[in-house]
Design a protein around this motif. Structure first.
Motif, mmCIF file in Angstrom:
data_model
loop_
_atom_site.group_PDB
_atom_site.id
_atom_site.type_symbol
_atom_site.label_atom_id
_atom_site.label_comp_id
_atom_site.label_asym_id
_atom_site.label_seq_id
_atom_site.Cartn_x
_atom_site.Cartn_y
_atom_site.Cartn_z
ATOM 1 N N ASN A 199 0.533 -1.079 0.168
ATOM 2 C CA ASN A 199 -0.165 -0.140 0.135
ATOM 3 C C ASN A 199 0.727 1.499 0.061
ATOM 4 N N ALA A 200 1.695 1.329 0.097
ATOM 5 C CA ALA A 200 2.865 2.561 0.424
ATOM 6 C C ALA A 200 3.330 2.584 -0.627
ATOM 7 N N MET A 201 3.825 1.667 -1.207
ATOM 8 C CA MET A 201 4.919 1.570 -2.629
ATOM 9 C C MET A 201 4.225 0.432 -3.234
ATOM 10 N N PRO A 202 3.304 1.006 -4.468
ATOM 11 C CA PRO A 202 2.084 0.578 -4.944
ATOM 12 C C PRO A 202 2.820 0.491 -6.362
ATOM 13 N N ASP A 203 3.524 1.535 -6.444
ATOM 14 C CA ASP A 203 4.589 0.833 -7.958
ATOM 15 C C ASP A 203 6.072 0.098 -7.658
ATOM 16 N N ALA A 204 5.982 0.058 -7.401
ATOM 17 C CA ALA A 204 7.515 -1.016 -6.851
ATOM 18 C C ALA A 204 7.335 -1.844 -7.506
ATOM 19 N N ASP A 205 8.406 -2.889 -7.211
ATOM 20 C CA ASP A 205 8.316 -4.633 -8.197
ATOM 21 C C ASP A 205 8.593 -5.130 -6.675
ATOM 22 N N HIS A 206 7.347 -5.517 -7.346
ATOM 23 C CA HIS A 206 7.186 -5.785 -5.280
ATOM 24 C C HIS A 206 7.533 -8.109 -5.146
#
Length: 241
Positions: A199-206
């Motif tokens: 939620n905090a970093m929606p655009d990261a490479d999860h």
């Protein structure tokens, strides 16, 4: 299929602080799957939405303040003397993202208390319990990648400092109690794949982040009887990140 290690914690008593958080839940579940009796200290008076909360081998202690030494000492002394405490895994802690100019004295002290003081008090009183039994044991802490590489901690200096202290504490205390057959180690996660972090970093490479199940596996190994030689180690659990 049953794990080959399904019974390696059979009958062993293990403390897990922060056991109701994202990582802690996986640690407790894996320990239960391998036969452990899990003791979970909690500040709140109730625990909700945790799959194992009513498990017959879970002991939840409510109202335990891990920055209060009297509380911590009382909690560890409540663990049955027979067979005694085998391992203590310290997941409890906190995170804060803020440039240092926005960090107050109380903010800084709070971060040190949540991450370093809780770790120290739990390690101390777990080691006291283990030394009384004389059978050794295992302690596992949680550091953080910026704690090893502080330049990664820009914008979160208080958190980085506290986790660097956890790393130094782990290595120093590991040397101090090695002759008692108490092996002290820490895992060093990068950003973990949790709902809060997504939620905090929606655009990261999860997909590059280590998931909590895999990090928990490493922690459970370090806490297990199978770990016979590793101590004072800072074990990276970075996944692909």
């Amino acid at each position: 299929m049953r794990s080959a290690n399904v019974d390696r914690f059979e009958g062993k008593h293990v403390v897990v602080t922060g056991g109701t958080g994202a990582l802690g839940r996986d640690v407790v579940q894996q320990l239960l799957d391998e036969g452990a009796v899990c003791h979970v200290p909690e500040m709140s008076s109730s625990v909700q939405d945790v799959l194992w909360q009513d498990h017959e081998r879970v002991r939840i202690s409510h109202g335990v303040d891990l920055i209060d030494e009297e509380n911590v000492a009382k909690f560890y002394s409540s663990i049955p003397a027979s067979p005694g405490l085998w391992a203590s895994i310290h997941v409890a802690g906190g995170f804060a993202m803020s440039p240092l100019t926005g960090v107050s004295k109380s903010d800084f002290v709070s971060m040190m208390q949540m991450n370093v003081l809780t770790c120290m008090l739990c390690c101390k009183h777990a080691a006291i319990a283990m030394k009384k039994k004389g059978h050794g044991g295992r302690l596992v802490n949680v550091g953080a990648r910026p704690g090893l590489f502080p330049e990664l901690g820009a914008g979160m200096v208080a958190y980085t400092t506290s986790k660097a202290a956890v790393c130094a504490f782990t290595q120093a205390f590991g040397a101090e109690v090695a002759s008692d057959s108490i092996l002290v180690n820490a895992v060093i996660p990068s950003i973990m794949d949790t709902p809060a972090n997504r939620n905090a970093m929606p655009d990261a490479d999860h997909a590059a982040w280590p998931n909590t199940h895999d990090v928990a596996q490493t922690m459970v190994f370090l806490a297990s009887p199978e770990n016979t030689v590793t101590r004072s180690a800072l074990v990276p659990v970075y996944g692909k990140s």
